[in-house]
Design a protein around this motif. Structure first.
Motif, PDB file in Angstrom:
ATOM      1  N   LYS A   1      42.074  71.404  10.798  1.00 26.27           N
ATOM      2  CA  LYS A   1      40.889  71.128  11.385  1.00 26.27           C
ATOM      3  C   LYS A   1      40.899  69.598  11.273  1.00 26.27           C
ATOM      4  O   LYS A   1      39.460  69.011  11.790  1.00 26.27           O
ATOM      5  CB  LYS A   1      39.994  72.392  11.800  1.00 26.27           C
ATOM      6  CG  LYS A   1      39.873  73.324  12.252  1.00 26.27           C
ATOM      7  CD  LYS A   1      39.239  75.116  12.502  1.00 26.27           C
ATOM      8  CE  LYS A   1      39.778  76.255  12.801  1.00 26.27           C
ATOM      9  NZ  LYS A   1      38.129  76.487  13.056  1.00 26.27           N
ATOM     10  N   ALA A   2      39.900  69.374  10.129  1.00 27.07           N
ATOM     11  CA  ALA A   2      39.092  68.503   9.871  1.00 27.07           C
ATOM     12  C   ALA A   2      39.903  66.822  10.191  1.00 27.07           C
ATOM     13  O   ALA A   2      39.978  66.286  10.874  1.00 27.07           O
ATOM     14  CB  ALA A   2      38.868  67.716   8.543  1.00 27.07           C
TER      15      ALA A   2
ATOM     16  N   ARG B   1      34.046  63.802   4.544  1.00 28.09           N
ATOM     17  CA  ARG B   1      33.148  64.846   4.208  1.00 28.09           C
ATOM     18  C   ARG B   1      33.552  65.951   5.496  1.00 28.09           C
ATOM     19  O   ARG B   1      32.650  67.276   5.145  1.00 28.09           O
ATOM     20  CB  ARG B   1      31.963  64.296   4.601  1.00 28.09           C
ATOM     21  CG  ARG B   1      31.630  63.046   4.024  1.00 28.09           C
ATOM     22  CD  ARG B   1      30.457  62.351   4.663  1.00 28.09           C
ATOM     23  NE  ARG B   1      29.725  62.921   4.138  1.00 28.09           N
ATOM     24  CZ  ARG B   1      27.866  62.643   3.927  1.00 28.09           C
ATOM     25  NH1 ARG B   1      27.955  61.085   4.583  1.00 28.09           N
ATOM     26  NH2 ARG B   1      27.237  63.155   4.038  1.00 28.09           N
ATOM     27  N   LEU B   2      34.610  65.934   6.527  1.00 31.83           N
ATOM     28  CA  LEU B   2      34.973  67.565   7.454  1.00 31.83           C
ATOM     29  C   LEU B   2      35.090  68.099   6.500  1.00 31.83           C
ATOM     30  O   LEU B   2      34.270  69.310   6.209  1.00 31.83           O
ATOM     31  CB  LEU B   2      35.294  66.603   8.360  1.00 31.83           C
ATOM     32  CG  LEU B   2      35.082  65.642   9.576  1.00 31.83           C
ATOM     33  CD1 LEU B   2      36.069  65.291  10.051  1.00 31.83           C
ATOM     34  CD2 LEU B   2      33.523  66.132   9.679  1.00 31.83           C
ATOM     35  N   PRO B   3      36.063  68.565   5.448  1.00 28.50           N
ATOM     36  CA  PRO B   3      36.243  70.033   4.483  1.00 28.50           C
ATOM     37  C   PRO B   3      35.554  70.178   4.297  1.00 28.50           C
ATOM     38  O   PRO B   3      35.479  71.617   4.044  1.00 28.50           O
ATOM     39  CB  PRO B   3      37.048  69.109   3.580  1.00 28.50           C
ATOM     40  CG  PRO B   3      37.342  67.407   4.533  1.00 28.50           C
ATOM     41  CD  PRO B   3      36.937  67.114   5.340  1.00 28.50           C
ATOM     42  N   ALA B   4      34.484  69.625   3.814  1.00 28.91           N
ATOM     43  CA  ALA B   4      33.412  70.006   2.966  1.00 28.91           C
ATOM     44  C   ALA B   4      31.496  71.138   3.601  1.00 28.91           C
ATOM     45  O   ALA B   4      31.318  71.965   3.363  1.00 28.91           O
ATOM     46  CB  ALA B   4      32.389  69.112   2.456  1.00 28.91           C
ATOM     47  N   CYS B   5      32.297  70.851   5.054  1.00 30.91           N
ATOM     48  CA  CYS B   5      31.417  71.310   6.494  1.00 30.91           C
ATOM     49  C   CYS B   5      31.925  72.695   6.697  1.00 30.91           C
ATOM     50  O   CYS B   5      31.162  72.962   7.674  1.00 30.91           O
ATOM     51  CB  CYS B   5      31.201  70.317   7.364  1.00 30.91           C
ATOM     52  SG  CYS B   5      30.504  68.431   6.875  1.00 30.91           S
ATOM     53  N   GLY B   6      32.934  73.101   5.964  1.00 28.96           N
ATOM     54  CA  GLY B   6      33.350  74.418   6.441  1.00 28.96           C
ATOM     55  C   GLY B   6      34.507  74.298   7.418  1.00 28.96           C
ATOM     56  O   GLY B   6      35.070  75.855   7.786  1.00 28.96           O
TER      57      GLY B   6
ATOM     58  N   GLN C   1      26.896  72.891  13.172  1.00 25.21           N
ATOM     59  CA  GLN C   1      25.407  71.872  12.109  1.00 25.21           C
ATOM     60  C   GLN C   1      25.575  71.497  11.007  1.00 25.21           C
ATOM     61  O   GLN C   1      25.184  70.646  11.233  1.00 25.21           O
ATOM     62  CB  GLN C   1      24.840  73.175  12.031  1.00 25.21           C
ATOM     63  CG  GLN C   1      24.141  74.058  13.791  1.00 25.21           C
ATOM     64  CD  GLN C   1      23.301  73.057  14.512  1.00 25.21           C
ATOM     65  OE1 GLN C   1      23.132  72.116  14.279  1.00 25.21           O
ATOM     66  NE2 GLN C   1      23.919  72.895  16.178  1.00 25.21           N
ATOM     67  N   ARG C   2      26.857  72.008  10.757  1.00 26.34           N
ATOM     68  CA  ARG C   2      26.759  71.508   9.417  1.00 26.34           C
ATOM     69  C   ARG C   2      27.676  69.875   9.451  1.00 26.34           C
ATOM     70  O   ARG C   2      27.475  69.170   8.637  1.00 26.34           O
ATOM     71  CB  ARG C   2      28.172  72.290   8.181  1.00 26.34           C
ATOM     72  CG  ARG C   2      27.218  73.208   7.560  1.00 26.34           C
ATOM     73  CD  ARG C   2      27.552  73.968   6.188  1.00 26.34           C
ATOM     74  NE  ARG C   2      28.855  74.272   6.620  1.00 26.34           N
ATOM     75  CZ  ARG C   2      28.902  75.591   6.439  1.00 26.34           C
ATOM     76  NH1 ARG C   2      28.253  76.991   6.695  1.00 26.34           N
ATOM     77  NH2 ARG C   2      29.976  76.111   7.244  1.00 26.34           N
ATOM     78  N   VAL C   3      29.043  69.755  10.456  1.00 24.85           N
ATOM     79  CA  VAL C   3      29.429  68.699  11.378  1.00 24.85           C
ATOM     80  C   VAL C   3      28.303  67.808  11.579  1.00 24.85           C
ATOM     81  O   VAL C   3      28.027  66.894  10.564  1.00 24.85           O
ATOM     82  CB  VAL C   3      30.406  69.041  11.894  1.00 24.85           C
ATOM     83  CG1 VAL C   3      30.952  67.285  12.331  1.00 24.85           C
ATOM     84  CG2 VAL C   3      31.132  70.039  11.347  1.00 24.85           C
TER      85      VAL C   3
END
Length: 204
Positions: A91-92, A81-86, A61-63
């Motif tokens: 994986k990013a 910005r993907l790493p900041a999504c958790g 959901q954050r992605v």
């Protein structure tokens, strides 16, 4: 749609491995199911590796907050910005690299409906490794599309330790030994071991 090879894989694993036989029989009504857009399905599967269904949904959901349609173009644009999504850095990077291959056309998802599962996996493994296939069975892949990555998969390590080693930590050598016995169905064996820890599959 469950892959056509799933039944054959289950029967082979049940014959070879008593531990897996018990796990497979304990989950008779679930199987890998493919659905949705190819890129989105693959991206969600990467997000869900090594974590619980609930955690995977939260991260996804954050992605979607940074890439609402989860298209390759959006994911590639949002890659920093993907790493900041958790997501972990690895994986990013996987998702960003996958998006790039979809955008530049080096992955031919439009042809997949006319290709068998093994050919589709072969194309993805080639792109993941950035080199030609090494002659192994292309349907025989483990997490993150490469056996080296599989040995680092925390969920797989935990499941092997729990079911095969009385809770002891699984060494890479022991994981390789088990994987050799599962060939050419390592992917299916890994999926059931994941399910033994978190029995509700993520909807892709």
């Amino acid at each position: 749609m469950t892959p056509e090879y799933w039944g054959r894989a289950k029967r082979a694993l049940v014959r070879r491995d008593a531990v897996l036989a018990r796990i497979i029989r304990a989950h008779p009504r679930i199987a890998l199911v493919r659905r949705g857009e190819p890129f989105k399905t693959l991206a969600r599967s990467i997000v869900g590796q090594q974590i619980s269904v609930k955690a995977a949904e939260s991260v996804w959901q954050r992605v979607l907050a940074v890439a609402p349609a989860a298209t390759p173009e959006q994911m590639h644009k949002a890659r920093r910005r993907l790493p900041a999504c958790g997501l972990s850095q690895r994986k990013a990077e996987y998702i960003s690299d996958l998006a790039r291959h979809f955008v530049d056309g080096s992955i031919h998802a439009r042809d997949w409906p006319d290709m068998d599962d093994e050919a589709v996996i072969a194309e993805l493994v080639q792109r993941a490794r950035h080199r030609p296939l090494d002659g192994g069975d292309v349907s025989d892949v483990q997490p993150a599309a490469a056996r080296r990555a599989a040995l680092d998969d925390l969920g797989l390590q935990r499941a092997i330790g729990l079911h095969y080693l009385d809770g002891e930590r699984a060494t890479r050598e022991r994981m390789r030994e088990l994987g050799a016995n599962w060939a050419p169905w390592r992917s299916v064996a890994t999926w059931y071991l994941w399910r033994s820890l978190d029995p509700v599959p993520v909807e892709y």
